[in-house]
Write an enzyme that holds these catalytic residues in place. Structure first.
Site, PDB file in Angstrom:
ATOM      1  N   HIS A  68      16.171   6.305  11.212  1.00  0.00           N
ATOM      2  CA  HIS A  68      15.232   5.912  10.163  1.00  0.00           C
ATOM      3  C   HIS A  68      15.769   4.685   9.432  1.00  0.00           C
ATOM      4  O   HIS A  68      16.906   4.267   9.654  1.00  0.00           O
ATOM      5  CB  HIS A  68      15.002   7.072   9.183  1.00  0.00           C
ATOM      6  CG  HIS A  68      16.249   7.615   8.554  1.00  0.00           C
ATOM      7  ND1 HIS A  68      16.966   6.934   7.612  1.00  0.00           N
ATOM      8  CD2 HIS A  68      16.917   8.768   8.758  1.00  0.00           C
ATOM      9  CE1 HIS A  68      18.012   7.653   7.251  1.00  0.00           C
ATOM     10  NE2 HIS A  68      18.013   8.771   7.942  1.00  0.00           N
TER      11      HIS A  68
HETATM   12  P1  TYD Z   1      17.794  12.902   6.994  1.00  0.00           P
HETATM   13  O1  TYD Z   1      18.036  11.816   6.005  1.00  0.00           O
HETATM   14  O2  TYD Z   1      16.608  12.754   7.896  1.00  0.00           O
HETATM   15  O3  TYD Z   1      19.088  13.143   7.894  1.00  0.00           O
HETATM   16  P2  TYD Z   1      19.809  12.209   8.983  1.00  0.00           P
HETATM   17  O4  TYD Z   1      19.405  10.810   8.733  1.00  0.00           O
HETATM   18  O5  TYD Z   1      21.248  12.420   8.762  1.00  0.00           O
HETATM   19  O6  TYD Z   1      19.445  12.678  10.340  1.00  0.00           O
HETATM   20  O7  TYD Z   1      17.719  14.279   6.208  1.00  0.00           O
HETATM   21  C1  TYD Z   1      17.609  15.513   6.878  1.00  0.00           C
HETATM   22  C2  TYD Z   1      16.936  16.504   5.935  1.00  0.00           C
HETATM   23  O8  TYD Z   1      17.709  16.707   4.761  1.00  0.00           O
HETATM   24  C3  TYD Z   1      15.558  16.032   5.477  1.00  0.00           C
HETATM   25  O9  TYD Z   1      14.708  17.180   5.475  1.00  0.00           O
HETATM   26  C4  TYD Z   1      15.755  15.591   4.054  1.00  0.00           C
HETATM   27  C5  TYD Z   1      16.958  16.401   3.585  1.00  0.00           C
HETATM   28  N1  TYD Z   1      17.813  15.650   2.632  1.00  0.00           N
HETATM   29  C6  TYD Z   1      17.821  15.994   1.315  1.00  0.00           C
HETATM   30  O10 TYD Z   1      17.109  16.925   0.864  1.00  0.00           O
HETATM   31  N2  TYD Z   1      18.635  15.287   0.444  1.00  0.00           N
HETATM   32  C7  TYD Z   1      19.427  14.281   0.878  1.00  0.00           C
HETATM   33  O11 TYD Z   1      20.151  13.647   0.070  1.00  0.00           O
HETATM   34  C8  TYD Z   1      19.376  13.903   2.262  1.00  0.00           C
HETATM   35  C9  TYD Z   1      20.208  12.774   2.797  1.00  0.00           C
HETATM   36  C10 TYD Z   1      18.566  14.628   3.110  1.00  0.00           C
END
Ligand code: TYD
Length: 137
Positions: free
Chosen positions: A52
């Site tokens: 992302h």
């Molecule tokens: P995401 O940012 O998509 O993870 P990555 O980039 O590491 O694969 O986040 C995964 C899930 O966690 C998503 O449902 C949102 C949640 N999340 C939070 O609630 N707070 C946070 O600070 C972060 C980074 C993610």
């Protein structure tokens, strides 16, 4: 802000026979003030995280333990960074697509972020990210 602003930043390392110490000060070592820290751990072999981009968020990524690769993409070209020391950090500016892969076993990835979590700040669809870049160009 562009891919060339994303860079490795060496963090201070206080060497001590009792164990080393590294610190990070917002606005000094990190080129932004941070409001949030999160970390990835227990990542199964072969998993990919990220995938992302963020509209406004600045981040600093650190391999606290183990190693992994971070691939940064500005919609035109990619740059790969291998993080494997807890005193290296990778600054990721806004509007950069990132993927994290090749996690070693036991790797811990710490991320310092300039803002609180906000789903509205994410681009989760690569074509939408590219359309937005072309619209802004
Ligand atoms: P995401 O940012 O998509 O993870 P990555 O980039 O590491 O694969 O986040 C995964 C899930 O966690 C998503 O449902 C949102 C949640 N999340 C939070 O609630 N707070 C946070 O600070 C972060 C980074 C993610």
């Amino acid at each position: 802000m562009s891919l060339s602003d994303c860079r490795l930043i060496d963090l201070p390392k206080i060497q001590d026979p009792r164990g080393n110490l590294t610190f990070i000060e917002g606005g000094r070592h990190a080129p932004f003030e941070f409001k949030r820290a999160y970390y990835l751990y227990d990542v199964p072999g072969g998993s990919e995280r990220g995938g992302h981009a963020h509209r406004d968020l600045s981040q600093l990524i650190i391999a606290m333990s183990g190693s992994f690769d971070v691939i940064l993409d500005d919609g035109y070209r990619e740059k790969r960074f291998h993080l494997n020391r807890s005193y290296f950090s990778l600054y990721v500016c806004p509007m950069i697509w990132r993927r994290l892969e090749n996690f070693s076993s036991g790797a811990v990835c710490l991320v310092l972020a300039s803002e609180y979590y906000d789903e509205a700040d994410y681009f989760r669809d690569y074509s939408e990210f590219q359309r937005h870049l072309k619209g802004a160009a």
